[in-house]
Design an enzyme around this catalytic site. Structure first.
Site, PDB file in Angstrom:
ATOM      1  N   LYS A  90     -38.417  96.244  46.970  1.00 41.15           N
ATOM      2  CA  LYS A  90     -39.477  96.757  46.585  1.00 41.15           C
ATOM      3  C   LYS A  90     -40.007  97.703  45.052  1.00 41.15           C
ATOM      4  O   LYS A  90     -38.946  98.277  45.355  1.00 41.15           O
ATOM      5  CB  LYS A  90     -40.395  96.815  48.042  1.00 41.15           C
ATOM      6  CG  LYS A  90     -39.246  96.487  48.492  1.00 41.15           C
ATOM      7  CD  LYS A  90     -40.229  95.217  48.783  1.00 41.15           C
ATOM      8  CE  LYS A  90     -39.812  94.446  50.648  1.00 41.15           C
ATOM      9  NZ  LYS A  90     -40.548  92.648  50.573  1.00 41.15           N
ATOM     10  N   HIS A 134     -34.067  81.666  51.811  1.00 39.32           N
ATOM     11  CA  HIS A 134     -35.417  81.968  51.869  1.00 39.32           C
ATOM     12  C   HIS A 134     -36.252  81.100  52.406  1.00 39.32           C
ATOM     13  O   HIS A 134     -36.332  79.986  52.264  1.00 39.32           O
ATOM     14  CB  HIS A 134     -35.862  83.005  51.082  1.00 39.32           C
ATOM     15  CG  HIS A 134     -36.719  83.935  51.034  1.00 39.32           C
ATOM     16  ND1 HIS A 134     -38.192  83.249  51.744  1.00 39.32           N
ATOM     17  CD2 HIS A 134     -37.184  85.538  51.718  1.00 39.32           C
ATOM     18  CE1 HIS A 134     -38.979  85.053  52.284  1.00 39.32           C
ATOM     19  NE2 HIS A 134     -38.364  85.805  52.237  1.00 39.32           N
TER      20      HIS A 134
END
Length: 473
Positions: free
Chosen positions: A169, A288
């Site tokens: 992130k 994902h």
């Protein structure tokens, strides 16, 4: 001949042809459990039969060409209907499909039939596919996961504990060099994997080739310093299948162990192609599930995640995100454990208390490792270790990079917490009851863990899940 018998035109009730309560299911049938909410005035048998018809051979009127084939051989059959406990005018309709209706090795074709047009059907207020039973005769036409759980452990030389990951992130906006630096710090600190976020593909601020290079450099450097095998999930998802394979080829040339794909937005056709490439070239494949909640979150319409999970095991993937039970994203405990077993185990018994409608026998198809990710931190470690067991990946994005001292100490804190929980479990301690105590003890000799414990001591995401198991009210 059939065609000369005389053809009776007109519209007739579906249930006359497609509702067959006496039917005995075959071992080769694909079985489906649908949650059906009929429109007022539509009887459940007609609604269930309509689902069977519209997802197999039927159409809204009788057609002359029905006489040219054997409907009895090819039609889907609604063979059982039961009311849903605790709900009014809602039923579970069980439908059996003959195997010949489906192309071998194609999840795409299976879904086009079973969850295609039928979901827009007017006679139903809502429709949800709760579960599928995939017979070995069909699952054997798929290659499944490129490697599977045991092969992955052998490749990575990591045994007896869950694996640790971290999503880098901020997920968008970093340059490739800074992104690689964050990967290095996390891997150096003790994580097994770092991860591209699902929406990191190849944007103007960071093109894919630059990212691949800097991440490869990061993981080789961390590997050399720690003596452990490291990985970074390089997201190969792209706008075309050709571009996706090009990225996977480059990852293989760099010698990295694992790539990644967003299987729902990328599509099952692309996913299966990538899985075949990964198997042929020794790459692990991390999956994902971006977009899954669009399909699976509403209780009355759509498709349950356990179906998407089974489909992924057939299409191919070595890891898949599967909820956390304790973090920021949707997931009820028993239900989550149900589909975690469907991903990992060879043989899963029917168990309605965990949302499993059919006994599923995968025979020898490799398993998929469930990934717990989303809003988790060191205080969750005992619960995660207990819920998911060793064959899992625990992913801490903010829970690593949000550490007050930086990324590497954040990674250290997670690794120390995990090793403490695994050791405590192996010594016979009860993680559910003594979890906080175990973490506190470990933090006495790990300043990194102590700092993490302090900063996240009161963070919880407490909301009722939207999608729950059915229980009598």
């Amino acid at each position: 001949t059939k065609a000369s018998v005389g053809f009776k035109a007109g519209v007739k009730d579906y249930k006359l042809t497609y509702y067959t309560p006496d039917y005995e299911t075959k071992d080769t049938d694909i079985l489906a459990a649908f949650r059906v909410t009929p429109q007022p005035g539509v009887p459940p048998e007609e609604a269930g039969a309509a689902v069977a018809a519209e997802s197999s051979t039927g159409t809204w009127t009788t057609v002359w060409t029905d006489g040219l084939t054997s409907l009895d051989r090819y039609k889907g059959r609604c063979y059982h209907i039961e009311p849903v406990v605790g709900e009014e005018n809602q039923y579970i309709a069980y439908v059996a499909y003959p195997l010949d209706l489906f192309e071998e090795g194609s999840v795409t074709n299976m879904f086009t039939s079973i969850v295609g047009n039928v979901f827009g059907f007017k006679a139903l207020r809502a429709l949800r596919l709760e579960d599928l039973r995939i017979p070995p005769a069909y699952s054997k036409t798929f290659e499944g996961p490129p490697h599977g759980i045991q092969s992955e452990r052998d490749k990575l030389n990591k045994y007896g504990r869950p694996l640790l990951g971290c999503t880098i992130k901020p997920k968008l906006g970093l340059s490739a060099k800074n992104y690689g630096r964050a990967c290095y710090e996390c891997l150096r600190g003790g994580l097994d994997f770092t991860k591209d976020d699902e929406n990191v593909n190849s944007q103007p601020f960071m093109r894919w080739r630059d990212r691949f290079l800097f991440c490869a450099e990061a993981l080789y450097k961390a590997q050399a310093e720690t003596g452990e095998i490291k990985g970074h999930y390089l997201n190969a998802t792209a706008g075309t299948c050709e571009e996706m394979i090009k990225r996977a080829v480059f990852a293989r040339e760099l010698g990295v162990p694992i790539v990644m794909h967003d299987y729902l937005t990328g599509g099952f056709t692309a996913n299966t192609s990538l899985a075949h490439y990964c198997r042929d070239n020794g790459l692990l494949l991390h999956i994902h599930r971006a977009m899954h909640a669009v399909i699976d979150r509403q209780k009355y319409h759509g498709m349950h995640f356990r179906v998407l999970a089974k489909a992924l095991r057939m299409s191919g993937g070595d890891h898949i995100h599967a909820g956390t039970v304790v973090g920021k994203l949707e997931g009820e405990r028993e239900m989550t454990l149900g589909f975690v077993d469907l991903l990992r185990d060879d043989y899963i018994e029917k168990d309605r208390s965990r949302g499993i409608f059919f006994t599923q026998d995968w025979v020898s198809m490799p398993g998929v490792i469930p990934v717990a990710s989303g809003g988790i931190h060191v205080w969750h470690m005992p619960a995660l270790t207990e819920i998911f067991g060793d064959d899992s990946v625990l992913q801490f994005g903010g829970g690593t990079l949000g550490h007050p001292w930086g990324n590497a100490p954040g990674a250290v804190a997670n690794r120390v917490a995990l090793e403490a929980c695994v050791q405590a479990r192996n010594e016979g301690r009860d993680l559910a009851r003594e979890g906080n105590e175990i973490i506190r003890e470990a933090s006495k000799w790990s300043p990194e863990l102590a700092a993490a414990c302090e900063i996240w001591k009161a963070i919880k995401f407490e909301f009722e899940p939207v999608d729950k198991l059915d229980i009598k009210k």
